[in-house]
Design a protein around this motif. Sequence first.
Motif, mmCIF file in Angstrom:
data_model
loop_
_atom_site.group_PDB
_atom_site.id
_atom_site.type_symbol
_atom_site.label_atom_id
_atom_site.label_comp_id
_atom_site.label_asym_id
_atom_site.label_seq_id
_atom_site.Cartn_x
_atom_site.Cartn_y
_atom_site.Cartn_z
ATOM 1 N N GLY A 42 -69.895 -61.956 -46.778
ATOM 2 C CA GLY A 42 -68.513 -61.543 -46.987
ATOM 3 C C GLY A 42 -68.258 -60.743 -48.238
ATOM 4 O O GLY A 42 -67.102 -60.532 -48.610
ATOM 5 N N GLU A 43 -69.299 -60.263 -48.901
ATOM 6 C CA GLU A 43 -69.115 -59.517 -50.154
ATOM 7 C C GLU A 43 -68.710 -58.076 -49.837
ATOM 8 O O GLU A 43 -69.529 -57.161 -49.798
ATOM 9 N N TYR A 44 -67.439 -57.899 -49.613
ATOM 10 C CA TYR A 44 -66.879 -56.597 -49.216
ATOM 11 C C TYR A 44 -66.474 -55.794 -50.446
ATOM 12 O O TYR A 44 -65.974 -56.338 -51.429
ATOM 13 N N ARG A 45 -66.706 -54.464 -50.392
ATOM 14 C CA ARG A 45 -66.220 -53.560 -51.434
ATOM 15 C C ARG A 45 -65.794 -52.240 -50.804
ATOM 16 O O ARG A 45 -66.428 -51.778 -49.842
ATOM 17 N N ALA A 46 -64.757 -51.638 -51.368
ATOM 18 C CA ALA A 46 -64.269 -50.363 -50.853
ATOM 19 C C ALA A 46 -63.801 -49.478 -51.998
ATOM 20 O O ALA A 46 -63.210 -49.957 -52.974
ATOM 21 N N LEU A 47 -64.064 -48.185 -51.866
ATOM 22 C CA LEU A 47 -63.547 -47.163 -52.768
ATOM 23 C C LEU A 47 -62.500 -46.349 -52.040
ATOM 24 O O LEU A 47 -62.710 -45.954 -50.881
ATOM 25 N N VAL A 48 -61.396 -46.076 -52.707
ATOM 26 C CA VAL A 48 -60.330 -45.240 -52.156
ATOM 27 C C VAL A 48 -60.182 -44.030 -53.057
ATOM 28 O O VAL A 48 -59.783 -44.155 -54.219
ATOM 29 N N CYS A 49 -60.518 -42.859 -52.534
ATOM 30 C CA CYS A 49 -60.379 -41.610 -53.293
ATOM 31 C C CYS A 49 -59.002 -41.022 -53.024
ATOM 32 O O CYS A 49 -58.687 -40.656 -51.884
ATOM 33 N N LEU A 50 -58.183 -40.922 -54.060
ATOM 34 C CA LEU A 50 -56.870 -40.279 -53.970
ATOM 35 C C LEU A 50 -57.009 -38.883 -54.572
ATOM 36 O O LEU A 50 -57.086 -38.729 -55.787
ATOM 37 N N PHE A 51 -57.070 -37.872 -53.709
ATOM 38 C CA PHE A 51 -57.259 -36.493 -54.174
ATOM 39 C C PHE A 51 -55.901 -35.827 -54.344
ATOM 40 O O PHE A 51 -55.085 -35.810 -53.423
ATOM 41 N N LEU A 52 -55.684 -35.294 -55.539
ATOM 42 C CA LEU A 52 -54.445 -34.578 -55.871
ATOM 43 C C LEU A 52 -54.768 -33.089 -55.841
ATOM 44 O O LEU A 52 -55.088 -32.478 -56.853
ATOM 45 N N SER A 53 -54.719 -32.507 -54.666
ATOM 46 C CA SER A 53 -55.213 -31.148 -54.514
ATOM 47 C C SER A 53 -54.199 -30.130 -55.026
ATOM 48 O O SER A 53 -53.002 -30.235 -54.801
ATOM 49 N N GLY A 54 -54.743 -29.155 -55.749
ATOM 50 C CA GLY A 54 -53.933 -28.118 -56.380
ATOM 51 C C GLY A 54 -54.104 -28.080 -57.878
ATOM 52 O O GLY A 54 -53.804 -27.076 -58.521
ATOM 53 N N GLY A 55 -54.576 -29.194 -58.471
ATOM 54 C CA GLY A 55 -54.799 -29.241 -59.915
ATOM 55 C C GLY A 55 -53.650 -29.901 -60.658
ATOM 56 O O GLY A 55 -52.689 -29.240 -61.052
ATOM 57 N N ASN A 56 -53.752 -31.204 -60.850
ATOM 58 C CA ASN A 56 -52.693 -31.965 -61.521
ATOM 59 C C ASN A 56 -52.667 -31.682 -63.025
ATOM 60 O O ASN A 56 -53.710 -31.658 -63.677
ATOM 61 N N VAL A 336 -57.817 -40.172 -49.132
ATOM 62 C CA VAL A 336 -56.411 -39.817 -48.944
ATOM 63 C C VAL A 336 -56.129 -38.613 -49.837
ATOM 64 O O VAL A 336 -56.765 -38.411 -50.862
ATOM 65 N N ASN A 337 -55.154 -37.819 -49.436
ATOM 66 C CA ASN A 337 -54.901 -36.574 -50.144
ATOM 67 C C ASN A 337 -53.401 -36.308 -50.244
ATOM 68 O O ASN A 337 -52.652 -36.506 -49.284
ATOM 69 N N LEU A 338 -52.973 -35.882 -51.414
ATOM 70 C CA LEU A 338 -51.607 -35.396 -51.608
ATOM 71 C C LEU A 338 -51.702 -34.027 -52.251
ATOM 72 O O LEU A 338 -52.224 -33.884 -53.356
ATOM 73 N N GLY A 339 -51.242 -33.007 -51.571
ATOM 74 C CA GLY A 339 -51.343 -31.641 -52.071
ATOM 75 C C GLY A 339 -50.084 -31.180 -52.771
ATOM 76 O O GLY A 339 -49.076 -31.888 -52.846
ATOM 77 N N GLY A 340 -50.151 -29.952 -53.297
ATOM 78 C CA GLY A 340 -48.982 -29.329 -53.894
ATOM 79 C C GLY A 340 -48.915 -29.361 -55.400
ATOM 80 O O GLY A 340 -47.843 -29.222 -55.978
ATOM 81 N N PHE A 381 -59.373 -44.563 -57.059
ATOM 82 C CA PHE A 381 -59.587 -43.626 -58.156
ATOM 83 C C PHE A 381 -59.029 -42.265 -57.783
ATOM 84 O O PHE A 381 -58.943 -41.916 -56.597
ATOM 85 N N THR A 382 -58.637 -41.488 -58.788
ATOM 86 C CA THR A 382 -58.069 -40.176 -58.524
ATOM 87 C C THR A 382 -59.086 -39.074 -58.778
ATOM 88 O O THR A 382 -60.042 -39.232 -59.538
ATOM 89 N N ALA A 383 -58.859 -37.951 -58.130
ATOM 90 C CA ALA A 383 -59.638 -36.737 -58.325
ATOM 91 C C ALA A 383 -58.692 -35.559 -58.118
ATOM 92 O O ALA A 383 -57.637 -35.698 -57.490
ATOM 93 N N SER A 384 -59.056 -34.417 -58.665
ATOM 94 C CA SER A 384 -58.235 -33.214 -58.522
ATOM 95 C C SER A 384 -59.099 -31.999 -58.804
ATOM 96 O O SER A 384 -60.197 -32.120 -59.369
ATOM 97 N N ASP A 385 -58.611 -30.813 -58.448
ATOM 98 C CA ASP A 385 -59.397 -29.591 -58.620
ATOM 99 C C ASP A 385 -59.861 -29.417 -60.068
ATOM 100 O O ASP A 385 -61.012 -29.092 -60.331
ATOM 101 N N GLY A 403 -59.609 -32.790 -67.189
ATOM 102 C CA GLY A 403 -58.327 -33.463 -66.977
ATOM 103 C C GLY A 403 -58.496 -34.969 -67.000
ATOM 104 O O GLY A 403 -59.617 -35.490 -67.024
ATOM 105 N N ASN A 404 -57.380 -35.683 -66.973
ATOM 106 C CA ASN A 404 -57.370 -37.148 -67.053
ATOM 107 C C ASN A 404 -57.170 -37.765 -65.677
ATOM 108 O O ASN A 404 -56.439 -37.219 -64.839
ATOM 109 N N HIS A 405 -57.792 -38.927 -65.465
ATOM 110 C CA HIS A 405 -57.704 -39.608 -64.168
ATOM 111 C C HIS A 405 -57.552 -41.105 -64.374
ATOM 112 O O HIS A 405 -57.839 -41.627 -65.458
ATOM 113 N N PHE A 406 -57.070 -41.782 -63.327
ATOM 114 C CA PHE A 406 -56.932 -43.234 -63.438
ATOM 115 C C PHE A 406 -57.696 -43.930 -62.322
ATOM 116 O O PHE A 406 -57.954 -43.375 -61.253
#
Length: 491
Positions: A42-56, A336-340, A381-385, A403-406
Amino acid sequence: MNRRRFLGQASCSAVSAIPVLNTLLNLRLASSIANAAPPGPGEYRALVCLFLSGGNDSFNMLSPFSGPSSTHGNSRTEYENSRGNLALPLAGLHEIHPLNTPGRTFAVHPSMPKLAARFEAGDAAFVANVGTLIEPVFNRTEVANASKRLPLGLYSHSDQIEQWQTSVPQSRSGVGWGGRMMDLIKDINPSQLVSMNISMDGSNVFQSGITGAEYAVKPSSSATEGGAQALAGYAANYGSSPFTNVASHAVDSMLARQYGHLLQETFQQKRRDSQEAYAIYAEATSGTLPGDVKFRLVNNEVEDTDANRLGQQLHQVAKAIMGRNTIGALRQTFFVNLGGWDHHSETLSQQEGMLKDVDDAIGAFWNQLVLLGIQDQVTLFTASDFGRTLTSNDRGSDHAWGGNHFIMGGSVDGRKIFGQYPSLALNPEIGSELNALDTGRGRMIPTTSCDEYFGELALWLGVPPSSLHLVLPNVGNFFSPGATGPLGFFG
């Protein structure tokens, strides 16, 4: 289609069509598959990449609040001098108190009180001045003289999006570092029918591997909708409609057919696997999430706005995590991705609303993880251009580099800023250099490489230290993998 929508939806998916040029790397990885040690029950682990496309514009997401920088006795004054009309007023900022920056405090953007609260509670951390690097670059002279190898297409959206997703900035590739992780450790999962990598935003390079790719699903548009998309007109148990029964029988007959030709039979097996994967994922996500967490979902009669879209994606991630046992997964990644974010004008007003959307969505996601009792086993975790210029173009900021990420999760060594938060001093056009990292207009040379950032995440997910170079080919230029990660944000 407007510019914001184009950058938000087209750029992340379109780069996946870039030809795979780094063939030698891919062959080496394919011939060197190294499975991680099996996890405990039951040792489950998951990474969630939140991409902020466009350059935050991330030096407003995390800015100095008090104390000196390396080049100024008052880092807040230095920030205001460099940012000019892009500087946020002190009133309304959320002051945070990192445990590892003695004598200094920082500020989270006014629109992100939930992130600030998670940081102060020890469930989130920041990684400062991250960017694409092939090898360490220490000053602008090395950049100007090209004495160090630099990423291809620096400051280019398409190139930098790809490089953040491949971590191979010296060449163009269609294989991502999340895909290479999947190639290495996917056998940890008891079932392989639903990919270890699940995308809420269609095709992406990050999750594309040599032996497989992402399983793309539709974000939830309500509490009961979204998820894997069924084959139109097909019902596994047939139905009351004669047309549905005939169509479903035809599909079953087609899938039952055997082929003697290897290629035809392989393709046929893919069809069967696809139908079975749909059934598994649909069953796994059919339940209702506990509690009444507000993800800002919409029904089919309301416009599918970007503000709602991120909540929809994270809602679907939560449902997939809840159904992990049915899916048969002990290791997963989600995209997951949020653009703009390409704010060349109206930066302050646009970022104010968009960072609120991010804050609301991650706040709801955290609350849902707590209700599921799995917050220690999931890391977002976040990522961006790229980052953006400190200086203003009179109305907004332009393409830059570091750039900075969280990062957020119960396993994160929180309430800390990892890496080196840089001096924000600007070099004058004429005169002595004030800041070796400023290549012009506040374009900061990264002090933390993507390899160090991603290496920490990959090791936590289960990539063996001895195989980390297969996931991140340049990691040895920054860090020698061992018992601890390169930055230490998992303790």
